[in-house]
Design an enzyme around this catalytic site. Sequence first.
Site, short mmCIF file in Angstrom:
data_model
loop_
_atom_site.label_atom_id
_atom_site.label_comp_id
_atom_site.label_asym_id
_atom_site.label_seq_id
_atom_site.Cartn_x
_atom_site.Cartn_y
_atom_site.Cartn_z
N ASP A 189 -6.64 -21.50 -77.19
CA ASP A 189 -5.36 -21.15 -76.30
C ASP A 189 -5.31 -21.92 -74.85
O ASP A 189 -6.06 -22.94 -75.17
CB ASP A 189 -5.47 -19.65 -76.15
CG ASP A 189 -6.62 -19.29 -75.13
OD1 ASP A 189 -7.26 -20.01 -74.64
OD2 ASP A 189 -6.56 -17.98 -74.78
N CYS A 237 -11.23 -20.18 -76.36
CA CYS A 237 -10.47 -19.51 -75.31
C CYS A 237 -11.23 -19.42 -73.98
O CYS A 237 -12.26 -19.88 -73.90
CB CYS A 237 -9.84 -18.20 -76.03
SG CYS A 237 -11.03 -16.82 -76.17
N THR A 273 -13.19 -16.87 -72.98
CA THR A 273 -14.51 -16.27 -73.16
C THR A 273 -15.10 -16.59 -74.59
O THR A 273 -16.35 -16.67 -74.82
CB THR A 273 -14.25 -14.66 -73.36
OG1 THR A 273 -13.58 -14.32 -74.32
CG2 THR A 273 -13.88 -14.11 -71.98
N HIS A 321 -29.54 -19.55 -89.87
CA HIS A 321 -29.87 -18.26 -90.74
C HIS A 321 -28.44 -17.48 -90.91
O HIS A 321 -28.44 -16.86 -91.91
CB HIS A 321 -30.47 -17.19 -89.62
CG HIS A 321 -32.19 -17.51 -89.38
ND1 HIS A 321 -32.79 -16.81 -88.72
CD2 HIS A 321 -33.05 -18.75 -89.74
CE1 HIS A 321 -34.16 -17.50 -88.92
NE2 HIS A 321 -33.90 -18.46 -89.32
N HIS A 329 -32.19 -16.06 -96.35
CA HIS A 329 -30.98 -15.78 -95.50
C HIS A 329 -29.71 -15.93 -96.35
O HIS A 329 -28.88 -15.40 -95.88
CB HIS A 329 -30.97 -17.05 -94.43
CG HIS A 329 -32.05 -16.93 -93.50
ND1 HIS A 329 -32.43 -16.15 -92.72
CD2 HIS A 329 -33.09 -17.76 -93.45
CE1 HIS A 329 -33.60 -16.30 -92.19
NE2 HIS A 329 -34.22 -17.43 -92.50
C1 RB5 Z 1 -6.37 -15.72 -71.75
O1 RB5 Z 1 -6.21 -15.39 -70.46
C2 RB5 Z 1 -7.81 -14.79 -71.98
O2 RB5 Z 1 -7.51 -13.54 -72.27
C3 RB5 Z 1 -8.21 -15.50 -73.53
O3 RB5 Z 1 -8.56 -16.87 -73.34
C4 RB5 Z 1 -9.56 -15.27 -74.04
O4 RB5 Z 1 -10.57 -15.31 -73.00
C5 RB5 Z 1 -9.63 -13.95 -74.74
O5 RB5 Z 1 -10.79 -13.38 -75.34
#
Ligand code: RB5
Length: 155
Positions: free
Chosen positions: A8, A67, A69, A100, A135
Site C-alpha cells: 500500500d 504495508c 506494519t 521450517h 517440517h
Molecule cells: C495504513 O495507514 C496502514 O494501516 C497499513 O499500511 C498497515 O499498516 C495495516 O496493517
Amino acid sequence: MKIAFASDHAGIEMKLVLMEYLKGMGHECVDYGNYDPDDRDDDYPVYGRKAAEAVMRKEADRGVIICGTGVGISLAANKVPGIRAVVCSEPYSARMARAHNNANMLALGARVIGRELAKMIAETFFTTEFEGGRHERRVEMISEIENDYRGLSID
Ligand code: RB5
C-alpha cells in the site's frame, strides 16, 4: 526467481528499494501496485491479494508484500489458498520461516524497520531453502486446515 511485489502507500518506498536490491541478486521483480505514494486511500488487502494470487497462480515463485506494519497485508495474503506469508522484523525469523515453514511470501512493516534491515531480512529469506523432512508434515497440516475450512465462514 520471479518475485511478486506489492504494497500500500506506506510501503512503496521500501518496495522500490527492495526491488532494486533483489534485482541486483539476479531475481526478476514484478510490481503489482500500489504505484502512487500520494494515493493514501488505497487499501492494503487489495495489494496483498494481488501479489498472493500471482504466487498462487505460479506467475511468481514467491512474494514480498509491504504495508505500515506488514500485519494487515499479510493477513490478506494468507487468505489466498496455498499462501504462507510471514511478517518478519529480523533475519532469524526470516530464516526459520523458510527453513521450517516453507513460507512463500515475506511481509515487512515499512513503519517498523529501516531499509538496511529490510534488505538483510529479504536476503536471508531468498537464500534459505526449506529443510523438508519432519517440517514437511507440519506444513502439510497447515494446508489441511485450509482445505477443511474452504468455503466456510464464521459469520
Ligand atoms: C495504513 O495507514 C496502514 O494501516 C497499513 O499500511 C498497515 O499498516 C495495516 O496493517
